[in-house]
Design an enzyme around this catalytic site. Structure first.
Site, PDB file in Angstrom:
ATOM      1  N   TYR A  91       0.658  -1.302  -0.054  1.00 52.96           N
ATOM      2  CA  TYR A  91      -0.044   0.116  -0.106  1.00 52.96           C
ATOM      3  C   TYR A  91       0.812   1.303   0.017  1.00 52.96           C
ATOM      4  CZ  TYR A  91      -3.543  -3.415   1.156  1.00 52.96           C
ATOM      5  OH  TYR A  91      -4.390  -4.378   1.001  1.00 52.96           O
ATOM      6  N   PRO A 117     -10.992  -0.175  -3.362  1.00 54.88           N
ATOM      7  CA  PRO A 117     -12.568  -0.726  -3.964  1.00 54.88           C
ATOM      8  C   PRO A 117     -13.688   0.142  -3.958  1.00 54.88           C
ATOM      9  CG  PRO A 117     -11.455  -2.055  -2.470  1.00 54.88           C
ATOM     10  CD  PRO A 117     -10.730  -1.045  -2.284  1.00 54.88           C
ATOM     11  N   HIS A 140      -7.639   1.324   0.973  1.00 56.42           N
ATOM     12  CA  HIS A 140      -7.575  -0.011   1.682  1.00 56.42           C
ATOM     13  C   HIS A 140      -6.391  -0.272   2.443  1.00 56.42           C
ATOM     14  CE1 HIS A 140      -7.840  -4.340   0.689  1.00 56.42           C
ATOM     15  NE2 HIS A 140      -8.024  -4.445  -0.650  1.00 56.42           N
ATOM     16  N   SER A 178     -24.400 -28.685  -3.497  1.00 59.55           N
ATOM     17  CA  SER A 178     -25.325 -29.968  -3.830  1.00 59.55           C
ATOM     18  C   SER A 178     -24.590 -30.844  -4.469  1.00 59.55           C
ATOM     19  CB  SER A 178     -26.461 -29.734  -4.778  1.00 59.55           C
ATOM     20  OG  SER A 178     -26.097 -29.388  -6.035  1.00 59.55           O
ATOM     21  N   SER A 196     -16.596 -27.561  -3.188  1.00 63.78           N
ATOM     22  CA  SER A 196     -16.642 -26.086  -2.315  1.00 63.78           C
ATOM     23  C   SER A 196     -17.105 -25.104  -3.523  1.00 63.78           C
ATOM     24  CB  SER A 196     -15.284 -25.895  -1.825  1.00 63.78           C
ATOM     25  OG  SER A 196     -14.953 -24.729  -2.124  1.00 63.78           O
ATOM     26  N   ASP A 210     -16.614 -21.896  -3.588  1.00 63.51           N
ATOM     27  CA  ASP A 210     -15.536 -20.986  -3.948  1.00 63.51           C
ATOM     28  C   ASP A 210     -14.321 -21.579  -4.932  1.00 63.51           C
ATOM     29  OD1 ASP A 210     -14.124 -18.323  -3.294  1.00 63.51           O
ATOM     30  OD2 ASP A 210     -12.282 -19.900  -2.651  1.00 63.51           O
ATOM     31  N   TYR A 232      -4.132 -14.959  -8.711  1.00 65.35           N
ATOM     32  CA  TYR A 232      -4.366 -14.352  -7.345  1.00 65.35           C
ATOM     33  C   TYR A 232      -5.528 -14.356  -6.668  1.00 65.35           C
ATOM     34  CZ  TYR A 232      -3.299 -11.268  -3.197  1.00 65.35           C
ATOM     35  OH  TYR A 232      -3.176 -10.687  -2.215  1.00 65.35           O
ATOM     36  N   SER A 259      -7.587 -13.404  -3.076  1.00 64.45           N
ATOM     37  CA  SER A 259      -7.267 -13.475  -1.545  1.00 64.45           C
ATOM     38  C   SER A 259      -7.626 -14.358  -0.424  1.00 64.45           C
ATOM     39  CB  SER A 259      -7.940 -12.122  -1.010  1.00 64.45           C
ATOM     40  OG  SER A 259      -7.630 -11.024  -1.933  1.00 64.45           O
ATOM     41  N   SER A 310      -7.945 -14.989   3.666  1.00 67.37           N
ATOM     42  CA  SER A 310      -7.753 -14.387   4.815  1.00 67.37           C
ATOM     43  C   SER A 310      -6.744 -15.072   5.723  1.00 67.37           C
ATOM     44  CB  SER A 310      -8.840 -14.017   5.514  1.00 67.37           C
ATOM     45  OG  SER A 310      -8.778 -13.673   6.723  1.00 67.37           O
ATOM     46  N   SER A 367     -11.267 -12.029  -5.795  1.00 64.12           N
ATOM     47  CA  SER A 367     -11.440 -12.125  -4.481  1.00 64.12           C
ATOM     48  C   SER A 367     -12.797 -12.286  -4.260  1.00 64.12           C
ATOM     49  CB  SER A 367     -11.131 -10.926  -3.780  1.00 64.12           C
ATOM     50  OG  SER A 367     -11.226 -10.818  -2.488  1.00 64.12           O
ATOM     51  N   GLN A 368     -13.078 -13.230  -3.236  1.00 62.78           N
ATOM     52  CA  GLN A 368     -14.609 -13.397  -2.836  1.00 62.78           C
ATOM     53  C   GLN A 368     -14.841 -12.481  -1.739  1.00 62.78           C
ATOM     54  OE1 GLN A 368     -17.428 -16.480  -0.411  1.00 62.78           O
ATOM     55  NE2 GLN A 368     -15.758 -17.364  -1.593  1.00 62.78           N
TER      56      GLN A 368
HETATM   57  N1  COA Z   1     -19.551 -29.567  -0.171  1.00 57.92           N
HETATM   58  C1  COA Z   1     -20.518 -29.010   0.448  1.00 57.92           C
HETATM   59  N2  COA Z   1     -20.488 -27.593   0.998  1.00 57.92           N
HETATM   60  C2  COA Z   1     -19.166 -27.297   1.138  1.00 57.92           C
HETATM   61  C3  COA Z   1     -18.093 -27.870   0.391  1.00 57.92           C
HETATM   62  C4  COA Z   1     -18.306 -29.315  -0.081  1.00 57.92           C
HETATM   63  N3  COA Z   1     -17.505 -30.068  -0.447  1.00 57.92           N
HETATM   64  N4  COA Z   1     -17.089 -27.447   0.812  1.00 57.92           N
HETATM   65  C5  COA Z   1     -17.366 -26.162   1.235  1.00 57.92           C
HETATM   66  N5  COA Z   1     -18.803 -26.160   1.331  1.00 57.92           N
HETATM   67  C6  COA Z   1     -19.865 -25.183   2.025  1.00 57.92           C
HETATM   68  C7  COA Z   1     -19.193 -24.583   3.211  1.00 57.92           C
HETATM   69  O1  COA Z   1     -19.309 -25.283   4.443  1.00 57.92           O
HETATM   70  C8  COA Z   1     -19.518 -23.104   3.536  1.00 57.92           C
HETATM   71  O2  COA Z   1     -20.743 -23.274   3.825  1.00 57.92           O
HETATM   72  P1  COA Z   1     -21.747 -22.163   4.639  1.00 57.92           P
HETATM   73  O3  COA Z   1     -22.149 -21.242   3.422  1.00 57.92           O
HETATM   74  O4  COA Z   1     -22.729 -22.593   5.273  1.00 57.92           O
HETATM   75  O5  COA Z   1     -20.751 -21.273   5.647  1.00 57.92           O
HETATM   76  C9  COA Z   1     -19.981 -22.755   1.869  1.00 57.92           C
HETATM   77  O6  COA Z   1     -19.827 -24.162   1.120  1.00 57.92           O
HETATM   78  C10 COA Z   1     -18.676 -21.848   1.460  1.00 57.92           C
HETATM   79  O7  COA Z   1     -17.508 -22.350   1.682  1.00 57.92           O
HETATM   80  P2  COA Z   1     -16.363 -22.135   0.396  1.00 57.92           P
HETATM   81  O8  COA Z   1     -16.937 -21.995  -0.692  1.00 57.92           O
HETATM   82  O9  COA Z   1     -15.377 -23.524   0.500  1.00 57.92           O
HETATM   83  O10 COA Z   1     -15.432 -20.936   0.789  1.00 57.92           O
HETATM   84  P3  COA Z   1     -15.465 -20.102   2.095  1.00 57.92           P
HETATM   85  O11 COA Z   1     -16.542 -19.579   2.632  1.00 57.92           O
HETATM   86  O12 COA Z   1     -14.540 -21.204   3.019  1.00 57.92           O
HETATM   87  O13 COA Z   1     -14.190 -19.000   1.487  1.00 57.92           O
HETATM   88  C11 COA Z   1     -12.076 -17.987   1.374  1.00 57.92           C
HETATM   89  C12 COA Z   1     -13.037 -19.332   1.265  1.00 57.92           C
HETATM   90  C13 COA Z   1     -10.678 -18.538   0.686  1.00 57.92           C
HETATM   91  C14 COA Z   1     -12.672 -16.972   0.309  1.00 57.92           C
HETATM   92  C15 COA Z   1     -12.171 -17.590   2.579  1.00 57.92           C
HETATM   93  O14 COA Z   1     -11.521 -18.393   3.400  1.00 57.92           O
HETATM   94  C16 COA Z   1     -11.391 -16.390   2.888  1.00 57.92           C
HETATM   95  O15 COA Z   1     -10.239 -16.317   2.832  1.00 57.92           O
HETATM   96  N6  COA Z   1     -12.035 -14.986   2.578  1.00 57.92           N
HETATM   97  C17 COA Z   1     -11.444 -13.817   2.635  1.00 57.92           C
HETATM   98  C18 COA Z   1     -11.152 -13.152   1.508  1.00 57.92           C
HETATM   99  C19 COA Z   1     -10.812 -11.902   1.636  1.00 57.92           C
HETATM  100  O16 COA Z   1     -10.228 -11.335   2.569  1.00 57.92           O
HETATM  101  N7  COA Z   1     -11.256 -11.011   0.663  1.00 57.92           N
HETATM  102  C20 COA Z   1     -11.172  -9.400   0.776  1.00 57.92           C
HETATM  103  C21 COA Z   1     -10.203  -8.925  -0.157  1.00 57.92           C
HETATM  104  S1  COA Z   1     -10.422  -7.286  -0.276  1.00 57.92           S
END
Ligand code: COA
Length: 672
Positions: A157, A170, A391, A472, A476, A478, A500, A502, A504, A602-603
């Site tokens: 930054y 952002p 940011h 379903s 995962s 994400d 890339y 992000s 956390s 990023s999510q």
């Molecule tokens: N089968 C069924 N459900 C699953 C699954 C699978 N194999 N794997 C994951 N899921 C579910 C999880 O249990 C979770 O359920 P919920 O909605 O009830 O909480 C959901 O799916 C989401 O999980 P997933 O998609 O795997 O991702 P996550 O929510 O763990 O997020 C990251 C992953 C990397 C995005 C998150 O850990 C992170 O770091 N986020 C921050 C990013 C950030 O800082 N961004 C800002 C930049 S400015």
């Protein structure tokens, strides 16, 4: 090492890492206090956190009277867990080097890869450079609360000299609200301010619910800074000032900007309670009455290259009126930008994305901003609402938590009429502008307009399904979405690119992010198979599942502090700090390619249909942010028009096609 202890009323800086409150010394408990202090602590029923702070304070005879005889500290729920948060680890060197080779494999050809392999072997050999740098890094980690945080703040930054607008800050687009016209704009804005102040009460009381990753509590440090921080431009390096919530000089005002003119507004009454909505509304009406015509857009200076703005800032500050106005802006809790009307065109969401990211250009709302301020809430005249944030103090999730709270408040809270007090007149913030500043403003307008023209933005609402579908399929969401992006990129370019995402690292004290490298050998195999009609669908499904699982594993390792990017950065920076040459590994063309993130993603989930928008990090790349809802997915895709290689419309189409193909593939195979 310097660190801060923040109580409700004061923040203290100390210089001893070992004794930090957050890395609490185990022997310092209430039992170690003399009887008189023990009685005092028990009589006031302090929480364990407060007891630890007080005990430490007593142990060191800190001159901080509040610890002992000041007002009772708040419950401290929000920071109670901080003392037990682990420190960010330094990953194992061999592990990082092995993972590095795996992640660059899909990005480079065989010759480049062989050369990189040799460099890695040389760097990682027993008794080699890598080992000695690793030892230094581990020593640094022992001496500090977080071995990375100040390095990261500077590298990512404060040392970055490009404008913060588009490149760093952002914008977050909220779902369009139901108001139109000037009067309704002000009514909504008053509600918004009341909602934000309502959230701030929670931060002040430390009662914001602690963020969790599954069951793991996360570091809440970033929340404090939201309302206290401001970036200041400098020569070669900026700084972030955090105005401690000090008793005497506690910020009580916000800054409202309308028609490029700035006003300071005290938003608390004499009892320290936030003003009611109707009073805020009346104050906003006063602001609007006093700024009917557009003023000189001083705020546009904050869109400049940081060195340029740093020079102008220094000159501007020499005038005492300017200095006072700058201080009022910097110290304000947040800004409220009352925008003028914007012509939306056909794509309303994308147009709102532009407005939130940069204000729409010098003829529209870009001068109606102060991009150095951490939080700027924007309210248009046609239901457009959102935030643009600086940011450096925080990532998206705390901002989204605040935004979700504000939207809840706006949708639920009835308009409460407050007691009929007459708040102070809003204070106009004057700027005295000499010819050289006026010229700088003229240049800033031109430069900003070039940037605005260059931004290619595309907001996509994919309605066919949301994260419920991959769930379903026991995938995962994400990782699944990341694979859809890999496939989309491959469809357009026929190659993989350094990607890339992000991740956390707030599981650790003062943790921020590390990189989830989404392009992998498995993701490339999956993309190639999807584009090859000779591959059997069942094989495609197997490759998709493998790619998703590989990504999920990498993501889990990253959020657990085992990512490779920050570790490699640390090894590089510790070499520089030790006065050594940058190791060959980092001069290698493969490394350059590995950090040239053509996809920066990023999510940022929200319970509303809000969508965070950020710019690409390389001239020929894309920025992609997504908010996955249960039954639909929102994406913001950005690129630069000046690059002949990128086209957000094309990538958006390929992304939607990829999502549809992946669904069809999984559903058809499930039926067989
Ligand atoms: N089968 C069924 N459900 C699953 C699954 C699978 N194999 N794997 C994951 N899921 C579910 C999880 O249990 C979770 O359920 P919920 O909605 O009830 O909480 C959901 O799916 C989401 O999980 P997933 O998609 O795997 O991702 P996550 O929510 O763990 O997020 C990251 C992953 C990397 C995005 C998150 O850990 C992170 O770091 N986020 C921050 C990013 C950030 O800082 N961004 C800002 C930049 S400015």
């Amino acid at each position: 090492m310097a660190f801060s202890v923040i109580t409700r009323s004061r923040s203290y800086d100390y210089n001893d890492a070992e004794d930090s409150v957050f890395g609490m010394r185990q022997d310092l408990t209430v039992q170690n206090l003399p009887t008189r202090r023990k009685r005092f602590v028990r009589r006031h029923s302090y929480s364990p956190y407060e007891v630890k702070v007080k005990t430490l304070a007593h142990h060191h005879q800190w001159k901080a009277p509040e610890f002992f005889c000041g007002a009772k500290l708040p419950p401290g729920r929000m920071v109670l867990h901080q003392s037990s948060l682990p420190r960010l680890p330094v990953p194992n060197l061999c592990q990082t080097l092995e993972k590095y080779l795996l992640t660059v494999r899909p990005l480079v050809d065989d010759t480049a890869f062989q050369k990189t392999k040799q460099l890695v072997e040389e760097f990682g050999k027993s008794g080699g450079l890598g080992e000695s740098l690793q030892t230094k890094l581990k020593k640094r980690a022992q001496e500090r609360q977080n071995w990375l945080d100040d390095w990261w703040l500077h590298t990512a930054y404060l040392d970055y000299r490009e404008p913060v607008v588009i490149h760093v800050s952002p914008g977050i687009v909220c779902p369009p609200q139901n108001f139109s016209g000037k009067e309704e704009q002000l009514q909504f804005a008053a509600k918004l301010v009341a909602g934000v102040l309502d959230y701030k009460v929670q931060i002040d009381d430390q009662s914001v619910p602690i963020d969790k990753l599954r069951t793991q509590p996360l570091c809440m440090d970033q929340y404090y800074k939201l309302f206290l921080a401001c970036r200041l431009p400098g020569d070669q390096r900026d700084q972030v000032v955090v105005y401690g919530p000090d008793c005497d000089d506690r910020p009580r005002h916000i800054v409202v900007v309308h028609n490029n003119q700035f006003f300071s507004l005290d938003v608390y009454d004499n009892n320290g309670k936030p003003l009611s909505q109707d009073l805020i509304h009346a104050q906003l009406q006063r602001v609007v009455c006093q700024s009917k015509d557009p003023g000189v857009p001083v705020g546009i200076l904050t869109t400049e290259n940081r060195d340029t703005w740093g020079r102008v800032y220094k000159a501007l500050k020499k005038d005492k009126h300017n200095k006072r106005s700058l201080e009022a802006i910097n110290k304000s809790m947040f800004m409220l930008c009352l925008d003028q009307e914007t012509d939306r065109g056909a794509d309303r969401w994308t147009s709102m994305g532009h407005q939130l990211m940069h204000g729409g250009g010098s003829q529209l709302n870009s001068g109606n901003r102060w991009f150095d301020k951490t939080l700027q809430f924007i309210v248009g005249t046609d239901g457009a609402v959102g935030i643009v944030y600086e940011h450096s103090p925080a990532e998206g999730p705390p901002i989204i938590a605040l935004l979700d709270h504000m939207l809840d408040f706006c949708s639920q809270a009835p308009e409460v009429k407050g007691p009929s007090v007459q708040p102070m007149e809003p204070e106009r913030l004057f700027f005295s502008l000499n010819d050289s500043v006026l010229e700088a403003i003229h240049n800033a307008k031109q430069n900003l307009d070039i940037q605005v023209q260059d931004l290619d933005l595309h907001l996509v609402m994919f309605k066919t399904y949301g994260k419920g579908f991959p769930k379903s399929q026991r995938l995962s969401p994400d990782s699944y979405i990341q694979m859809a992006m890999q496939l989309a990129f491959y469809k357009v370019y026929k190659v993989a690119c350094a990607t890339y995402e992000s991740g956390s690292t707030r599981m650790f004290h003062l943790g921020r992010t590390d990189t989830i490298r989404s392009a992998s050998v498995q993701s490339l195999k999956f993309c190639q198979a999807m584009q090859d009609s000779t591959v059997h669908p069942s094989e495609k499904v197997a490759l998709l599942r493998r790619a998703v699982e590989g990504h999920k594993k990498y993501a889990q390792e990253t959020v657990s502090g085992q990512g490779i990017d920050r570790h490699l950065l640390g090894l590089k920076l510790i070499a520089v700090e030790a006065g050594l040459d940058v190791p060959d590994l980092f001069v290698d063309s493969t490394y350059q390619q590995a950090v040239h993130f053509k996809l920066s993603t990023s999510q940022v989930p929200s319970k509303y249909d809000s969508l965070l928008c950020f710019g690409p990090v390389v001239p020929d790349g894309y920025g992609v942010c997504y908010n996955p809802a249960q039954d639909h997915l929102n994406f913001c895709i950005s690129a630069f028009n000046s690059s002949w290689q990128t086209d957000t419309g094309k990538l958006a189409a390929a992304l939607q096609q990829s999502l549809l193909e992946m669904q069809e593939l999984l559903q058809t195979q499930a039926k067989l």
